[in-house]
Each structure stands twice: as C-alpha cells, then as structure tokens.
Design a protein around this motif. Structure first.
Motif, PDB file in Angstrom:
ATOM      1  N   GLY A   1      43.110  41.198   3.246  1.00  0.00           N
ATOM      2  CA  GLY A   1      42.085  42.192   2.952  1.00  0.00           C
ATOM      3  C   GLY A   1      41.267  41.839   1.734  1.00  0.00           C
ATOM      4  O   GLY A   1      41.405  40.769   1.151  1.00  0.00           O
ATOM      5  N   THR A   2      40.410  42.788   1.392  1.00  0.00           N
ATOM      6  CA  THR A   2      39.549  42.622   0.230  1.00  0.00           C
ATOM      7  C   THR A   2      39.718  43.834  -0.670  1.00  0.00           C
ATOM      8  O   THR A   2      40.289  44.835  -0.275  1.00  0.00           O
ATOM      9  CB  THR A   2      38.074  42.497   0.652  1.00  0.00           C
ATOM     10  OG1 THR A   2      37.707  43.681   1.376  1.00  0.00           O
ATOM     11  CG2 THR A   2      37.844  41.271   1.509  1.00  0.00           C
ATOM     12  N   GLY A   3      39.192  43.718  -1.851  1.00  0.00           N
ATOM     13  CA  GLY A   3      39.258  44.825  -2.791  1.00  0.00           C
ATOM     14  C   GLY A   3      40.388  44.647  -3.779  1.00  0.00           C
ATOM     15  O   GLY A   3      41.092  43.637  -3.780  1.00  0.00           O
ATOM     16  N   PRO A   4      40.576  45.655  -4.621  1.00  0.00           N
ATOM     17  CA  PRO A   4      41.616  45.591  -5.654  1.00  0.00           C
ATOM     18  C   PRO A   4      43.011  45.461  -5.034  1.00  0.00           C
ATOM     19  O   PRO A   4      43.277  45.945  -3.931  1.00  0.00           O
ATOM     20  CB  PRO A   4      41.468  46.919  -6.398  1.00  0.00           C
ATOM     21  CG  PRO A   4      40.076  47.376  -6.100  1.00  0.00           C
ATOM     22  CD  PRO A   4      39.768  46.863  -4.722  1.00  0.00           C
ATOM     23  N   PHE A   5      43.902  44.826  -5.771  1.00  0.00           N
ATOM     24  CA  PHE A   5      45.254  44.580  -5.303  1.00  0.00           C
ATOM     25  C   PHE A   5      45.966  45.845  -4.795  1.00  0.00           C
ATOM     26  O   PHE A   5      46.516  45.824  -3.689  1.00  0.00           O
ATOM     27  CB  PHE A   5      46.066  43.884  -6.405  1.00  0.00           C
ATOM     28  CG  PHE A   5      47.519  43.747  -6.087  1.00  0.00           C
ATOM     29  CD1 PHE A   5      47.936  42.878  -5.091  1.00  0.00           C
ATOM     30  CD2 PHE A   5      48.469  44.487  -6.764  1.00  0.00           C
ATOM     31  CE1 PHE A   5      49.278  42.755  -4.777  1.00  0.00           C
ATOM     32  CE2 PHE A   5      49.803  44.373  -6.459  1.00  0.00           C
ATOM     33  CZ  PHE A   5      50.214  43.509  -5.467  1.00  0.00           C
ATOM     34  N   PRO A   6      45.973  46.955  -5.542  1.00  0.00           N
ATOM     35  CA  PRO A   6      46.682  48.138  -5.028  1.00  0.00           C
ATOM     36  C   PRO A   6      46.158  48.610  -3.670  1.00  0.00           C
ATOM     37  O   PRO A   6      46.944  49.023  -2.809  1.00  0.00           O
ATOM     38  CB  PRO A   6      46.455  49.202  -6.101  1.00  0.00           C
ATOM     39  CG  PRO A   6      46.189  48.431  -7.343  1.00  0.00           C
ATOM     40  CD  PRO A   6      45.454  47.194  -6.890  1.00  0.00           C
ATOM     41  N   GLU A   7      44.858  48.521  -3.462  1.00  0.00           N
ATOM     42  CA  GLU A   7      44.277  48.938  -2.179  1.00  0.00           C
ATOM     43  C   GLU A   7      44.725  48.017  -1.040  1.00  0.00           C
ATOM     44  O   GLU A   7      45.001  48.475   0.065  1.00  0.00           O
ATOM     45  CB  GLU A   7      42.755  48.966  -2.263  1.00  0.00           C
ATOM     46  CG  GLU A   7      42.229  50.087  -3.131  1.00  0.00           C
ATOM     47  CD  GLU A   7      40.721  50.040  -3.272  1.00  0.00           C
ATOM     48  OE1 GLU A   7      40.035  49.355  -2.476  1.00  0.00           O
ATOM     49  OE2 GLU A   7      40.222  50.687  -4.212  1.00  0.00           O
ATOM     50  N   ARG A   8      44.820  46.713  -1.315  1.00  0.00           N
ATOM     51  CA  ARG A   8      45.270  45.771  -0.282  1.00  0.00           C
ATOM     52  C   ARG A   8      46.732  46.024   0.086  1.00  0.00           C
ATOM     53  O   ARG A   8      47.099  45.956   1.261  1.00  0.00           O
ATOM     54  CB  ARG A   8      45.062  44.331  -0.742  1.00  0.00           C
ATOM     55  CG  ARG A   8      43.586  43.941  -0.766  1.00  0.00           C
ATOM     56  CD  ARG A   8      43.379  42.495  -1.137  1.00  0.00           C
ATOM     57  NE  ARG A   8      43.580  42.366  -2.587  1.00  0.00           N
ATOM     58  CZ  ARG A   8      44.145  41.333  -3.183  1.00  0.00           C
ATOM     59  NH1 ARG A   8      44.606  40.321  -2.468  1.00  0.00           N
ATOM     60  NH2 ARG A   8      44.264  41.295  -4.484  1.00  0.00           N
ATOM     61  N   VAL A   9      47.566  46.324  -0.911  1.00  0.00           N
ATOM     62  CA  VAL A   9      48.978  46.627  -0.637  1.00  0.00           C
ATOM     63  C   VAL A   9      49.081  47.896   0.204  1.00  0.00           C
ATOM     64  O   VAL A   9      49.782  47.915   1.230  1.00  0.00           O
ATOM     65  CB  VAL A   9      49.782  46.779  -1.943  1.00  0.00           C
ATOM     66  CG1 VAL A   9      51.187  47.314  -1.656  1.00  0.00           C
ATOM     67  CG2 VAL A   9      49.850  45.451  -2.689  1.00  0.00           C
ATOM     68  N   ARG A  10      48.386  48.941  -0.186  1.00  0.00           N
ATOM     69  CA  ARG A  10      48.460  50.206   0.567  1.00  0.00           C
ATOM     70  C   ARG A  10      47.922  50.052   1.984  1.00  0.00           C
ATOM     71  O   ARG A  10      48.463  50.623   2.931  1.00  0.00           O
ATOM     72  CB  ARG A  10      47.745  51.303  -0.206  1.00  0.00           C
ATOM     73  CG  ARG A  10      48.523  51.709  -1.448  1.00  0.00           C
ATOM     74  CD  ARG A  10      47.911  52.898  -2.181  1.00  0.00           C
ATOM     75  NE  ARG A  10      48.746  53.246  -3.314  1.00  0.00           N
ATOM     76  CZ  ARG A  10      48.504  52.877  -4.576  1.00  0.00           C
ATOM     77  NH1 ARG A  10      47.419  52.164  -4.860  1.00  0.00           N
ATOM     78  NH2 ARG A  10      49.323  53.232  -5.542  1.00  0.00           N
ATOM     79  N   ALA A  11      46.868  49.261   2.157  1.00  0.00           N
ATOM     80  CA  ALA A  11      46.333  49.016   3.504  1.00  0.00           C
ATOM     81  C   ALA A  11      47.359  48.267   4.349  1.00  0.00           C
ATOM     82  O   ALA A  11      47.555  48.591   5.528  1.00  0.00           O
ATOM     83  CB  ALA A  11      45.025  48.227   3.424  1.00  0.00           C
ATOM     84  N   TYR A  12      48.017  47.292   3.766  1.00  0.00           N
ATOM     85  CA  TYR A  12      49.044  46.558   4.505  1.00  0.00           C
ATOM     86  C   TYR A  12      50.164  47.505   4.945  1.00  0.00           C
ATOM     87  O   TYR A  12      50.628  47.445   6.083  1.00  0.00           O
ATOM     88  CB  TYR A  12      49.610  45.423   3.646  1.00  0.00           C
ATOM     89  CG  TYR A  12      50.621  44.599   4.392  1.00  0.00           C
ATOM     90  CD1 TYR A  12      50.220  43.543   5.198  1.00  0.00           C
ATOM     91  CD2 TYR A  12      51.985  44.892   4.325  1.00  0.00           C
ATOM     92  CE1 TYR A  12      51.143  42.793   5.908  1.00  0.00           C
ATOM     93  CE2 TYR A  12      52.909  44.156   5.030  1.00  0.00           C
ATOM     94  CZ  TYR A  12      52.490  43.105   5.821  1.00  0.00           C
ATOM     95  OH  TYR A  12      53.412  42.374   6.530  1.00  0.00           O
ATOM     96  N   LEU A  13      50.577  48.391   4.049  1.00  0.00           N
ATOM     97  CA  LEU A  13      51.653  49.339   4.382  1.00  0.00           C
ATOM     98  C   LEU A  13      51.226  50.302   5.487  1.00  0.00           C
ATOM     99  O   LEU A  13      52.038  50.674   6.334  1.00  0.00           O
ATOM    100  CB  LEU A  13      52.086  50.110   3.142  1.00  0.00           C
ATOM    101  CG  LEU A  13      52.731  49.272   2.033  1.00  0.00           C
ATOM    102  CD1 LEU A  13      53.063  50.154   0.844  1.00  0.00           C
ATOM    103  CD2 LEU A  13      53.952  48.531   2.531  1.00  0.00           C
ATOM    104  N   ARG A  14      49.955  50.702   5.486  1.00  0.00           N
ATOM    105  CA  ARG A  14      49.463  51.593   6.543  1.00  0.00           C
ATOM    106  C   ARG A  14      49.438  50.912   7.900  1.00  0.00           C
ATOM    107  O   ARG A  14      49.661  51.543   8.927  1.00  0.00           O
ATOM    108  CB  ARG A  14      48.048  52.094   6.209  1.00  0.00           C
ATOM    109  CG  ARG A  14      47.976  53.248   5.262  1.00  0.00           C
ATOM    110  CD  ARG A  14      46.575  53.854   5.221  1.00  0.00           C
ATOM    111  NE  ARG A  14      45.522  52.892   4.947  1.00  0.00           N
ATOM    112  CZ  ARG A  14      45.126  52.512   3.730  1.00  0.00           C
ATOM    113  NH1 ARG A  14      45.718  53.011   2.666  1.00  0.00           N
ATOM    114  NH2 ARG A  14      44.143  51.647   3.579  1.00  0.00           N
TER     115      ARG A  14
END
Length: 133
Positions: A108-121
């Motif tokens: 993904g793209t964007g800040p690290f926390p957003e990429r982690v949360r997107a992966y978890l979703r």
C-alpha cells in the motif's frame, strides 16, 4: 487488556521494569504476521509467530515503552481466539521497519500505521491461544 508480545516483552524481568501490574496468561500464536529482526523485533505480512499473552490495564506504559507517540511502533487490535476467559481482541505492537532497519515491505501507500491497518482489514490476522491441557 490482553497484549500479544513477541520480543523483549516476553521476558518477565523486562516487563517488570515497564509495568507495575501485569500477568502472563500463557503461550499464544499470531497468525498472519511473522517476526523480523531489526534494531528491535517487528512484524511483517504473512506467516505466523509465537509469543505470549500479557494481561495489563496499563496500555499507556506499554505505548511509552514501544515509542508509539514517536512513531516507532503502532498499536493495533486483532481478533483473539481462545477460551471464554479471554477478551475478543488482543493488542499487538508493530514496528515501523524504516525506523527499525528491518527488511520488511508493507503493501500500500501512505503512512505506516495506515498501511498496517489496511493490511489487517484485508487479510486474516488473529491471535490464537492453545487449549489448556
């Protein structure tokens, strides 16, 4: 709150330095993320890693230890599959691989926390607790 720990916080002496009140509630396995070494351990997409469940009400102390406010780690919540005496979710700390010099690529793209949360979703990630014997 139950917290899945997989690195320095699996050692009782280290936890005692960070928390006034806690209990280790047993072995656990994180499915969907695997441990990677860097300056400090972190997690990467895919695979699984063994660790322990730590129970505490002092997430603020853990956040400070893990450098959440500085962006070193992000705390996320994942489903916890275990016996009825466990909550439905466990907290997990995921370190920013760029900050930890770890060879990890989060999609993904964007800040690290957003990429982690997107992966978890978008992926099956959960903590399991082995049945008691």
């Amino acid at each position: 709150m139950d917290v899945f720990v997989y690195g320095t916080l699996t050692a009782p002496d280290r936890v005692a330095e960070v928390l006034d009140a806690y209990a280790f509630v047993g072995a656990a396995r994180l499915e969907g993320l695997h441990a990677v070494e860097g300056r400090y351990p972190t997690l990467a997409p895919g695979g699984a890693t063994g660790g322990r469940l730590l129970r505490t009400d002092d997430l603020a102390a853990l956040d400070a230890y893990e450098g959440v406010d500085e962006g070193l780690y992000v705390r996320v919540s994942v489903p916890l599959a275990g016996s009825d005496d466990h909550p439905d979710d466990a907290a997990v700390y995921v370190g920013d691989p760029d900050r930890l010099d770890a060879d990890v690529v989060w999609p993904g793209t964007g800040p690290f926390p957003e990429r982690v949360r997107a992966y978890l979703r978008n992926n099956e990630v959960h903590v399991t607790v082995p049945p008691e014997r």
